[in-house]
Motif scaffolding. Structure first.
Motif, mmCIF file in Angstrom:
data_model
loop_
_atom_site.group_PDB
_atom_site.id
_atom_site.type_symbol
_atom_site.label_atom_id
_atom_site.label_comp_id
_atom_site.label_asym_id
_atom_site.label_seq_id
_atom_site.Cartn_x
_atom_site.Cartn_y
_atom_site.Cartn_z
ATOM 1 N N VAL A 185 -6.713 0.185 10.569
ATOM 2 C CA VAL A 185 -6.459 -0.937 9.753
ATOM 3 C C VAL A 185 -7.814 -1.324 9.194
ATOM 4 O O VAL A 185 -8.762 -1.251 9.373
ATOM 5 C CB VAL A 185 -6.006 -1.031 11.575
ATOM 6 N N GLN A 224 -7.528 -0.761 17.969
ATOM 7 C CA GLN A 224 -5.586 -0.927 16.491
ATOM 8 C C GLN A 224 -5.948 0.137 16.037
ATOM 9 O O GLN A 224 -4.064 0.878 16.205
ATOM 10 C CB GLN A 224 -5.521 -2.369 15.907
ATOM 11 N N SER A 225 -6.582 0.641 16.169
ATOM 12 C CA SER A 225 -6.634 1.939 15.436
ATOM 13 C C SER A 225 -6.279 3.427 15.786
ATOM 14 O O SER A 225 -5.425 4.415 15.676
ATOM 15 C CB SER A 225 -8.531 2.379 14.317
ATOM 16 N N HIS A 269 -10.398 -4.659 16.292
ATOM 17 C CA HIS A 269 -10.248 -3.161 15.379
ATOM 18 C C HIS A 269 -10.317 -1.253 16.132
ATOM 19 O O HIS A 269 -9.210 -0.785 15.037
ATOM 20 C CB HIS A 269 -11.553 -3.404 14.155
ATOM 21 N N PHE A 298 -1.974 -3.631 5.469
ATOM 22 C CA PHE A 298 -2.084 -3.769 7.059
ATOM 23 C C PHE A 298 -0.564 -4.601 7.313
ATOM 24 O O PHE A 298 0.336 -4.276 8.184
ATOM 25 C CB PHE A 298 -2.714 -4.392 7.754
ATOM 26 N N VAL A 302 3.341 -4.264 9.105
ATOM 27 C CA VAL A 302 3.184 -3.742 9.788
ATOM 28 C C VAL A 302 3.090 -4.367 11.360
ATOM 29 O O VAL A 302 3.027 -4.633 12.887
ATOM 30 C CB VAL A 302 2.339 -1.771 11.571
ATOM 31 N N PHE A 359 -4.346 2.161 18.712
ATOM 32 C CA PHE A 359 -3.009 2.709 19.317
ATOM 33 C C PHE A 359 -1.710 3.034 17.725
ATOM 34 O O PHE A 359 -1.093 3.935 18.125
ATOM 35 C CB PHE A 359 -3.064 1.267 19.345
ATOM 36 N N PHE A 360 -2.945 2.441 16.393
ATOM 37 C CA PHE A 360 -1.356 2.619 14.955
ATOM 38 C C PHE A 360 -1.798 3.758 14.635
ATOM 39 O O PHE A 360 -0.975 4.590 14.109
ATOM 40 C CB PHE A 360 -1.610 1.791 14.262
ATOM 41 N N GLN A 361 -2.874 4.915 15.467
ATOM 42 C CA GLN A 361 -3.457 6.270 14.939
ATOM 43 C C GLN A 361 -3.785 6.043 13.447
ATOM 44 O O GLN A 361 -3.351 7.249 13.094
ATOM 45 C CB GLN A 361 -2.068 7.175 15.830
ATOM 46 N N LYS A 362 -3.927 5.582 12.612
ATOM 47 C CA LYS A 362 -4.643 5.116 11.709
ATOM 48 C C LYS A 362 -4.972 3.963 10.876
ATOM 49 O O LYS A 362 -5.712 3.285 11.951
ATOM 50 C CB LYS A 362 -3.347 5.557 10.580
#
Length: 167
Positions: A103, A95-96, A92, A31, A34, A98-101
């Motif tokens: 984390v 973030q997941s 968390h 991670f 990024v 937002f990043f679309q994956k």
């Protein structure tokens, strides 16, 4: 007497924190690509160890009904679960999204950390050890404080690794 109603949750908290951070430790280098800075697994383990030790000592004090760094046992535990770690778990998840994956920490946040924090908050409310207003204040503080605590421990870990590596 009030403490007896939640002592087992206080003792359980360092275990929950350890499990959550174990997921982060196993995936942090992936991670960090990024992030605007690099964190090695060794640096993250050291940073986590510092924070975990502080949390563990604080929980040990709280479970034995002693103040820790000037904070009473109930308040210390409430700040942890209703503030810093609930905010961390929510962070968390956000973030997941937002990043679309994936984390690091999102799986244990969804299945362990956030449910534990919500259960603990419910228990604290039911035995009248915390108010809804305190929960909101602690949660706001948690969102504010979690980044400086994490970054401070990572910077300290980087410093220690650099010294040991050059020594």
């Amino acid at each position: 007497m009030e403490l007896l109603k939640i002592r087992w949750l206080i003792w359980l908290f360092p275990i929950v924190f350890f499990i959550h951070d174990l997921e982060e430790i196993l995936t942090v280098e992936y991670f960090s690509m990024v992030l605007p800075f690099k964190v090695t697994t060794v640096e993250f383990i050291l940073a986590f160890s510092i924070l975990w030790l502080i949390v563990f000592i604080g929980c040990m004090f709280a479970a034995t009904n002693k103040d820790f760094i000037g904070i009473g046992p109930i308040q210390y535990f409430s700040i942890l679960v209703a503030g810093i770690f609930l905010a961390n778990g929510i962070g968390h998840i956000l973030q997941s999204i937002f990043f679309q994956k994936y984390v690091p920490g999102v799986i244990t946040s969804i299945f362990i950390l956030v449910p534990f924090c919500l259960f603990s908050i419910k228990k604290l409310l039911l035995v009248n050890l915390i108010t809804c207003k305190q929960i909101l204040i602690y949660l706001a503080l948690g969102f504010i404080l979690q980044t400086p605590f994490a970054m401070g421990s990572i910077m300290f870990a980087k410093f220690i690794v650099k010294i040991v590596g050059n020594g």
